[in-house]
Design a protein around this motif. Structure first.
Motif, mmCIF file in Angstrom:
data_model
loop_
_atom_site.group_PDB
_atom_site.id
_atom_site.type_symbol
_atom_site.label_atom_id
_atom_site.label_comp_id
_atom_site.label_asym_id
_atom_site.label_seq_id
_atom_site.Cartn_x
_atom_site.Cartn_y
_atom_site.Cartn_z
ATOM 1 N N GLN A 231 23.517 81.557 15.871
ATOM 2 C CA GLN A 231 23.233 83.150 16.169
ATOM 3 C C GLN A 231 24.414 83.831 16.391
ATOM 4 O OE1 GLN A 231 21.282 83.994 20.206
ATOM 5 N NE2 GLN A 231 20.017 85.356 18.984
ATOM 6 N N ALA A 237 21.175 88.422 15.523
ATOM 7 C CA ALA A 237 20.672 87.804 14.431
ATOM 8 C C ALA A 237 21.079 86.311 14.466
ATOM 9 C CB ALA A 237 21.418 88.401 13.463
ATOM 10 N N ILE A 238 20.257 85.362 13.828
ATOM 11 C CA ILE A 238 20.344 83.955 13.442
ATOM 12 C C ILE A 238 20.373 83.949 11.938
ATOM 13 C CG2 ILE A 238 19.282 81.810 13.959
ATOM 14 C CD1 ILE A 238 17.914 82.858 16.677
ATOM 15 N N ILE A 239 21.216 83.124 11.440
ATOM 16 C CA ILE A 239 21.257 82.731 10.052
ATOM 17 C C ILE A 239 20.596 81.640 9.746
ATOM 18 C CG2 ILE A 239 23.457 84.319 9.991
ATOM 19 C CD1 ILE A 239 25.093 81.666 9.881
ATOM 20 N N TYR A 260 22.612 85.061 5.936
ATOM 21 C CA TYR A 260 21.676 85.996 6.538
ATOM 22 C C TYR A 260 20.730 85.713 7.480
ATOM 23 C CZ TYR A 260 24.432 87.717 2.669
ATOM 24 O OH TYR A 260 25.464 87.660 1.608
ATOM 25 N N CYS A 261 20.038 86.715 8.024
ATOM 26 C CA CYS A 261 18.874 86.527 9.026
ATOM 27 C C CYS A 261 17.609 86.602 8.272
ATOM 28 C CB CYS A 261 19.131 87.626 10.092
ATOM 29 S SG CYS A 261 17.866 87.013 11.334
ATOM 30 N N THR A 266 14.212 82.446 11.391
ATOM 31 C CA THR A 266 14.434 82.879 12.851
ATOM 32 C C THR A 266 13.170 82.546 13.910
ATOM 33 O OG1 THR A 266 15.966 84.834 12.281
ATOM 34 C CG2 THR A 266 14.910 84.718 14.515
ATOM 35 N N TYR A 285 17.539 88.270 20.271
ATOM 36 C CA TYR A 285 16.961 88.753 19.003
ATOM 37 C C TYR A 285 16.015 89.850 18.991
ATOM 38 C CZ TYR A 285 13.952 87.793 14.586
ATOM 39 O OH TYR A 285 13.216 88.085 13.578
ATOM 40 N N TYR A 288 17.353 93.001 18.206
ATOM 41 C CA TYR A 288 17.695 93.055 16.389
ATOM 42 C C TYR A 288 16.490 93.165 15.933
ATOM 43 C CZ TYR A 288 19.100 91.018 11.918
ATOM 44 O OH TYR A 288 19.210 91.045 10.623
ATOM 45 N N LEU A 303 15.079 89.268 4.641
ATOM 46 C CA LEU A 303 15.982 88.942 5.302
ATOM 47 C C LEU A 303 16.769 90.263 5.157
ATOM 48 C CD1 LEU A 303 18.557 87.315 2.790
ATOM 49 C CD2 LEU A 303 16.053 87.794 1.905
ATOM 50 N N ILE A 306 23.428 90.201 9.062
ATOM 51 C CA ILE A 306 23.466 89.801 10.776
ATOM 52 C C ILE A 306 23.740 91.190 11.368
ATOM 53 C CG2 ILE A 306 24.284 87.640 10.545
ATOM 54 C CD1 ILE A 306 27.252 88.545 10.913
#
Length: 599
Positions: A231, A237-239, A260-261, A266, A285, A288, A303, A306
């Motif tokens: 994260q 964001a979580i990739i 990328y997220c 996620t 999140y 986001y 996607l 981030i």
């Protein structure tokens, strides 16, 4: 042929991630963000990728391990003349009422015995290897110029030896601290030791505050620690993974940039962290995804970057050879242009606990009705469309069973949120859309084979439809669920317990490697339908596919167990955690709950 493995460990602090090889080289590290150029990238090109290593002059063996219950990595190197340990970590701890997580890689070089003859090499690059940075020596540091920011190596080792590439005898503990942006002005030893102690305490407390069942607890803890540092805390964001262009199998061309997220990925990460009692990641999140929701029209991209950047145009870094010569090296991901209609449902499900779990105060969520209304509008707009699906087919579109399943599940989540906020109109709309999604799912059912195919009008089977059972679209106790599972395992399962996503040809031909999360989905489905002994047996079969640090790749070759694809893959660790959680619940094993003293 020997099994191919990724011989690196991962360190990070929710600001950056670094891969450290068993030979001590930093094989991959991007600064200042997960999706920035690498400063060390020999993973993709041993000539253009730079180097940051602490190697001996002669032959050596090494042993690599994590400090227990931390993301702090130790590499012990043994030579003919002596042994030393390199401890690598990215500082992370509470300071001044916030998390301290600098762009700083700390390397502690500790003498264990003898007189090891070593050399510290630090040669960062930028612009994906096209820019060679100039080393400017100072009194106790080396500045590296050429990347537009101040990159500095602060050390108490002899500067001349580093700048001139000379070996020296390690007589006592040395420290090498690389920073980006703000340089370290304090003493290397005292700073490194304080940061090491604080970071150790932070990670061990984080683990103690986790609710984890007894079943394969050591693997679950390592997976949880790995997921946490994927994260990007600044935005929430979580990739999907920290790497790009590690091939799904040699010569495949299936080399993707995963930094990328993905809204879909996620959802799975958030679910896994919820299962062990961690919710802070969801709240971050929330900001986001709500910003995306209010900025977009009737479509999400699958996607984003981030920082929610939309343009992820795919380019080829043709100056790089690629992993083991497997090009191309891709920067960016063309999948951002795809139509993938499952993501609207997954965005809603990700947020559901914020409204239905009483540990959260849902009244703090602003514009809840508007958020749900917009999500349902997006589902309504796309529910009858063909799309690229979960596997992101580039040149074909179907009415995918999986996409409609998550539209169904998203509407179910919207229904529950609407009940919580007492909005009858939203409740009714959610129910209507659930039925429309269900109609499409049922159109995928083959009554002769007693299985749901991957799409309307298609004969092919797909592991993603295992989710029909886990999401309770199919009653796990029903014969229909058991028949569906049996048909999938007959066609897609390998003798070694691995699972193919599908076996039909796609844009790049027929897949030649299995997708690890599918095997964990299979285990989870076994547990759901009550085949607990089978679930435990199949789970145990998968553990040897990890590397030496219990980290898992995206893909596995069924013939020799080789690791392929991006690494470590968030999907794979999510699959492990969710499967273990499901088995633990079925076995009625007690959970190790957080100590009240830590709350």
């Amino acid at each position: 042929m020997a099994r191919h493995t990724y011989d690196t460990g991962l360190v990070g602090n929710c600001s950056f991630l670094a891969h450290i090889h068993k030979n001590t080289d930093v094989k991959w590290m991007c600064w200042p963000r997960f999706d920035s150029s690498f400063v060390f990238g020999s993973m993709l090109d041993d000539e253009e990728g730079g180097e940051f290593s602490i190697k001996p002059s002669g032959a050596f063996t090494s042993h690599q391990y994590y400090l227990e219950n931390t993301n702090i990595l130790c590499t012990e190197v043994t030579t003919e003349t002596g042994t030393y340990r390199v401890t690598d970590f990215a500082p992370r701890f509470h300071q001044y009422d916030r998390y301290f997580k600098p762009l700083m890689l700390v390397r502690k070089i500790e003498l264990i015995d003898g007189n090891p003859h070593i050399k510290i090499v630090c040669k960062p690059v930028y612009n994906y290897g096209k820019t060679k940075l100039k080393a400017i020596r100072g009194s106790n540091h080396v500045n590296f110029e050429g990347c537009g920011e101040n990159m500095r190596l602060t050390t108490d080792a002899t500067i001349s030896y580093i700048v001139e590439d000379q070996y020296f005898i390690l007589k006592d503990t040395k420290y090498a601290i690389l920073t980006f942006g703000e340089p370290l002005e304090a003493g290397a030893q005292v700073t490194a030791e304080r940061f090491l102690n604080e970071t150790t305490q932070y990670w061990r407390t984080w683990v103690k505050r986790s609710s984890i069942g007894e079943f394969n607890q050591d693997y679950v803890i390592r997976s949880a620690l790995a997921l946490k540092i994927h994260q990007y805390e600044d935005t929430g964001a979580i990739i999907a993974a920290s790497t790009t262009s590690l091939p799904e199998f040699p010569g495949s061309g299936r080399n993707w940039d995963y930094r990328y997220c993905w809204l879909r990925d996620t959802y799975y990460v958030i679910t896994a962290l919820h299962h062990i009692g961690h919710f802070e990641e969801t709240e971050r999140y929330f900001d986001y995804i709500t910003d995306i929701s209010f900025e977009e029209g009737l479509r999400y991209q699958p996607l984003y970057s981030i920082s929610r950047q939309k343009d992820l145009t795919e380019k080829i870094a043709d100056n790089l050879k690629g992993y083991l010569g497997n090009g191309p090296v891709r920067i960016g991901n063309q999948a951002y242009e795809h139509i993938q209609n499952d993501i609207y449902g997954q965005a809603l499900i990700s947020l559901l606990p914020l409204y239905t779990d009483h540990r959260f105060v849902f009244s703090e969520r602003k514009d809840s009705a508007h958020l749900v209304q917009m999500a349902l509008k997006r589902i309504e707009h796309t529910i009858d469309e063909r799309d690229a699906g979960i596997w992101e087919f580039r040149n074909s579109a179907y009415m995918h069973c999986y996409s409609n399943l998550f539209q169904w599940a998203g509407c179910n989540a919207a229904f529950k949120i609407a009940q919580t906020i007492d909005d009858k109109e939203l409740e009714e709309k959610a129910k209507r859309l659930m039925q429309r999604a269900a109609d499409h799912i049922e159109a995928c059912y083959d009554p002769v084979r007693k299985v749901y195919t991957h799409a309307v009008g298609s004969p092919y089977l797909d592991a993603s439809t295992l989710q029909l059972i886990m999401m309770n679209y199919l009653d796990p106790d029903s014969q229909k669920a058991k028949d569906h599972l049996a048909a999938l395992e007959k066609e897609l399962k390998t003798p070694g317990g691995l699972f193919y996503r599908y076996l039909h040809e796609d844009d790049f031909g027929k897949p030649e490697s299995t997708f690890l999360i599918c095997a964990f989905w299979y285990v989870e489905a076994l547990a759901c339908v009550g085949r607990i002994k089978d679930a435990v047996r199949e789970f145990e079969k998968l553990m040897p596919y990890a590397n030496h640090l219990r980290l898992f790749s995206e893909d596995v070759d069924e013939t020799d167990g080789s690791m392929w694809g991006n690494f470590p893959q968030a999907y794979s660790h999510v699959g492990l955690m969710n499967a273990a959680y499901r088995i633990s619940n079925k076995l009625n094993k007690p959970l190790y709950l957080p100590s009240k003293a830590l709350e």
